[in-house]
Every structure is written in C-alpha cells, then in structure tokens.
Design a protein around this motif. Structure first.
Motif, short mmCIF file in Angstrom:
data_model
loop_
_atom_site.label_atom_id
_atom_site.label_comp_id
_atom_site.label_asym_id
_atom_site.label_seq_id
_atom_site.Cartn_x
_atom_site.Cartn_y
_atom_site.Cartn_z
N LEU A 1 53.76 -36.72 -25.52
CA LEU A 1 52.93 -35.65 -24.97
C LEU A 1 53.08 -34.41 -25.81
O LEU A 1 54.20 -33.92 -26.03
N GLY A 2 51.97 -33.86 -26.28
CA GLY A 2 51.98 -32.57 -26.96
C GLY A 2 51.65 -31.47 -25.97
O GLY A 2 50.87 -31.69 -25.04
N VAL A 3 52.22 -30.28 -26.16
CA VAL A 3 51.97 -29.18 -25.21
C VAL A 3 51.44 -27.92 -25.90
O VAL A 3 51.65 -26.81 -25.43
N PHE A 4 50.71 -28.10 -26.99
CA PHE A 4 50.05 -26.97 -27.67
C PHE A 4 49.07 -26.30 -26.71
O PHE A 4 48.27 -26.96 -26.06
N LYS A 5 49.14 -24.98 -26.62
CA LYS A 5 48.25 -24.18 -25.77
C LYS A 5 48.39 -24.48 -24.27
O LYS A 5 47.50 -24.17 -23.49
N VAL A 6 49.49 -25.10 -23.88
CA VAL A 6 49.74 -25.31 -22.45
C VAL A 6 50.56 -24.12 -21.96
O VAL A 6 51.58 -23.77 -22.55
N GLN A 7 50.11 -23.48 -20.90
CA GLN A 7 50.73 -22.23 -20.46
C GLN A 7 52.15 -22.44 -19.93
O GLN A 7 52.43 -23.41 -19.25
N GLU A 8 53.00 -21.47 -20.30
CA GLU A 8 54.37 -21.47 -19.78
C GLU A 8 54.33 -21.39 -18.26
O GLU A 8 53.38 -20.85 -17.67
N GLY A 9 55.34 -21.96 -17.62
CA GLY A 9 55.37 -21.92 -16.16
C GLY A 9 54.91 -23.24 -15.57
O GLY A 9 55.16 -24.31 -16.11
N GLU A 10 54.19 -23.15 -14.45
CA GLU A 10 53.82 -24.36 -13.69
C GLU A 10 52.97 -25.32 -14.51
O GLU A 10 53.11 -26.53 -14.38
N SER B 1 52.66 -30.72 -16.54
CA SER B 1 52.25 -31.68 -17.59
C SER B 1 53.42 -32.57 -18.00
O SER B 1 53.29 -33.80 -18.09
N VAL B 2 54.55 -31.94 -18.27
CA VAL B 2 55.74 -32.69 -18.70
C VAL B 2 56.23 -33.60 -17.57
O VAL B 2 56.56 -34.77 -17.78
N LYS B 3 56.24 -33.07 -16.36
CA LYS B 3 56.70 -33.85 -15.21
C LYS B 3 55.84 -35.10 -15.02
O LYS B 3 56.35 -36.21 -14.85
N TRP B 4 54.52 -34.92 -15.07
CA TRP B 4 53.61 -36.06 -14.89
C TRP B 4 53.80 -37.10 -16.00
O TRP B 4 53.77 -38.30 -15.75
N ALA B 5 53.98 -36.61 -17.23
CA ALA B 5 54.18 -37.53 -18.36
C ALA B 5 55.46 -38.33 -18.17
O ALA B 5 55.47 -39.57 -18.33
N LEU B 6 56.54 -37.65 -17.84
CA LEU B 6 57.83 -38.34 -17.68
C LEU B 6 57.79 -39.33 -16.51
O LEU B 6 58.31 -40.45 -16.62
N GLU B 7 57.15 -38.93 -15.43
CA GLU B 7 57.03 -39.84 -14.28
C GLU B 7 56.24 -41.09 -14.64
O GLU B 7 56.49 -42.18 -14.09
N HIS B 8 55.30 -40.95 -15.56
CA HIS B 8 54.46 -42.08 -15.96
C HIS B 8 55.15 -42.99 -16.98
O HIS B 8 54.65 -44.07 -17.27
N GLY B 9 56.28 -42.51 -17.55
CA GLY B 9 57.01 -43.35 -18.49
C GLY B 9 57.07 -42.83 -19.92
O GLY B 9 57.66 -43.47 -20.79
N GLY C 1 59.71 -23.83 -20.07
CA GLY C 1 59.12 -24.69 -19.06
C GLY C 1 59.32 -26.17 -19.38
O GLY C 1 59.56 -26.98 -18.48
N VAL C 2 59.23 -26.51 -20.65
CA VAL C 2 59.48 -27.90 -21.08
C VAL C 2 60.90 -28.30 -20.70
O VAL C 2 61.15 -29.36 -20.12
N GLY C 3 61.85 -27.43 -21.04
CA GLY C 3 63.25 -27.72 -20.75
C GLY C 3 63.52 -27.85 -19.26
O GLY C 3 64.26 -28.75 -18.82
N GLU C 4 62.89 -26.97 -18.47
CA GLU C 4 63.09 -27.02 -17.01
C GLU C 4 62.53 -28.32 -16.44
O GLU C 4 63.14 -28.96 -15.57
N ALA C 5 61.36 -28.72 -16.91
CA ALA C 5 60.74 -29.95 -16.41
C ALA C 5 61.59 -31.17 -16.74
O ALA C 5 61.76 -32.08 -15.92
N ILE C 6 62.15 -31.18 -17.95
CA ILE C 6 63.01 -32.29 -18.35
C ILE C 6 64.26 -32.34 -17.48
O ILE C 6 64.66 -33.39 -16.99
#
Length: 279
Positions: free
Chosen positions: A22-31, A36-44, A59-64
């Motif tokens: 998953l790339g997160v270019f231009k994805v806003q910090e925060g929720e 995005s990261v949470k949904w990706a990780l949950e999906h595998g 935000g990436v670090g928090e989601a992980i």
C-alpha cells in the motif's frame, strides 16, 4: 508466476520484500492514513510505503502499532526528502522518520529524488550505507533515479542499491532502465502504477479486463507483477484497497503482457527526475 498477497521477492542482500503493498502518497495525516493502513493490514497486506514528504509517517506508525501485527512480519519503507540530503542531514532525517513512525528500524529507506542541481545524493548514500551497516535499515535504495544517476552513484557506492522506485505504468515502461536494474540486481518498484487513473480508459486494457472478468486497474497491477516489478497502489477507500489486492487469481498471457508493453509513450504524470528541484 504463482503469487499471493504475502509473496516476496528476494533483494540482492537476501532481504525479502513483498511484491505488493500500500502506498500512502497524498493520504492525509490522522484518521485517513490510519484507516487506509488499518484496512490494508486487516486484508493481509504486509508492505506499507510512506515518505517524510507525505507528512503522514506518524499515522502510519500508529496504525501499524494498533494493528497488533508483530513488527517483524511487516515491511515498512520511507524516504529521505530532497532538502534533507547531505551526510549529516540524512542521519538526522532518518532519526526523525524513526521517531515519527515510532519504530527502531526500517525495512527499506530510499533517497526520494536525485535532485541533480544540488548534487548531494552521493553524500546521502554514504550516510545510508552507515545506517545500513549499523543495522538500522534492512535494505537501502533510491527512487526516481535514471540510469545516468545510478551510474554516477555506483562509481563511489560500497553498497549497490537494493531497490529503485520509479514512476512505472503502461505509458511509461522505462524498459532500458528496467534492464539496467536487472543487470545490477536492483529491484524495480512502481509508484503511480495506474497513472493516477489516466490510463484506465485504454481500449486494449478494457478488452483484456473484460476477458478476465477484472477491472482495468487490476489488469495493470497484475501486469506489474508479471513484469517482475514491485507495486504499491494507493487508495483511501476500503473496497478499493481490497480490490487492488485481488490480482492473484488470474494470469495474463504473454500476448496480453506484450500488448500492454506496447502502450508505452514515455509519458510521465510526475516530474522528470532530471528537473525535480529541492522543493
């Protein structure tokens, strides 16, 4: 090429890098980025690609962290921004990235752009080699480097880059650069694999997609994988994150791969690396 969402390519130093992420270019910090990261990780998904310039490392670090997935099971990439190039600056920028992510090491750290006008990427590379030898980064690489930038870097590098992340899609196949990277065992990785959606209306792409019962986007992502290019499509929509990863139950024929290769126009949606400046 039988693959799944957790399949990996082995970099030239033996580190295993997932083919898909998953790339997160231009994805806003925060929720937004956390979701995005949470949904990706949950999906595998096991591979997340961010950068200091995206301003969403926290935000990436928090989601992980919140995912509960052991850190060693994931592959996390970040990148050194242009204004932070130079030896000491690179070391400091890397430490800031780790703090933002809340991690004590990175799987992959990339020089984001060569920025030829300031000509500091060789100093930055020396700093990255030190961080690599110190065990703070499992693999180091570059992003948006053309062949002549790589030639220049390799004249003084002790470590050959493991990865070169570049704009790559059927309108910009960069075959010569891809061949160069293969020769030097540098793994090519695609950013903007869907050309920000501009390519999805190509008639031949629609035709191939219909034949396989897939979307044009899924066909392109499958084409990346069959061309042995790591790919990191971005999305902030849960259904799209799932859909993007649904590319492991079909295979393009060689003829279809060739048809997509022939769409090349040497056309960029992002900046030309020779012209990208510090900002």
């Amino acid at each position: 090429m039988t693959l799944n969402l957790q399949s990996t390519t082995t970099l030239h130093n033996g580190v295993k890098m997932p083919w898909f992420g998953l790339g997160v270019f231009k994805v806003q910090e925060g929720e937004e980025v956390k979701n995005s990261v949470k949904w990706a990780l949950e999906h595998g998904y096991k591979h997340i690609d961010t950068a200091a310039a995206y301003k969403n490392e926290q935000g990436v670090g928090e989601a992980i962290k919140e995912s509960g997935i052991p850190r060693e099971e994931l592959f996390v990439t970040s990148k050194l921004w242009n204004g932070n190039q130079g030896y000491d600056e690179t070391i400091a920028a890397f430490e800031t990235t780790l703090q933002q992510l809340g991690m004590d090491y990175l799987d992959l750290y990339l020089i984001h752009w060569p920025v030829p006008e300031q000509n500091k990427y060789k100093e930055s590379w020396k700093a990255m080699e030190k961080l690599y030898h110190d065990g703070k980064i499992r693999a180091i690489g570059v992003s948006n480097f053309k062949e002549h930038h790589l030639d220049d870097l390799l004249q003084e590098a002790d470590v050959v880059p493991m990865v070169n992340q570049v704009e790559y899609h059927p309108h910009l196949t960069q075959k010569s650069l891809h061949d160069y990277c293969k020769k030097h065992q540098i793994q090519l990785e695609a950013w903007s694999p869907l050309k920000q959606g501009e390519i999805l209306s190509e008639p031949v792409l629609k035709e191939i997609a219909e034949r396989h019962g897939k979307s044009p986007a899924q066909v392109i992502l499958r084409w990346d994988l069959q061309n042995e290019v790591v790919t990191i499509p971005k999305s902030v929509k849960q259904h799209r994150i799932h859909e993007n990863a649904d590319v492991f139950d079909f295979e393009l024929s060689q003829q279809e791969v060739d048809q997509l290769n022939q769409l090349n126009k040497d056309e960029r949606v992002g900046p030309d690396p020779d012209e990208m400046n510090i900002t």
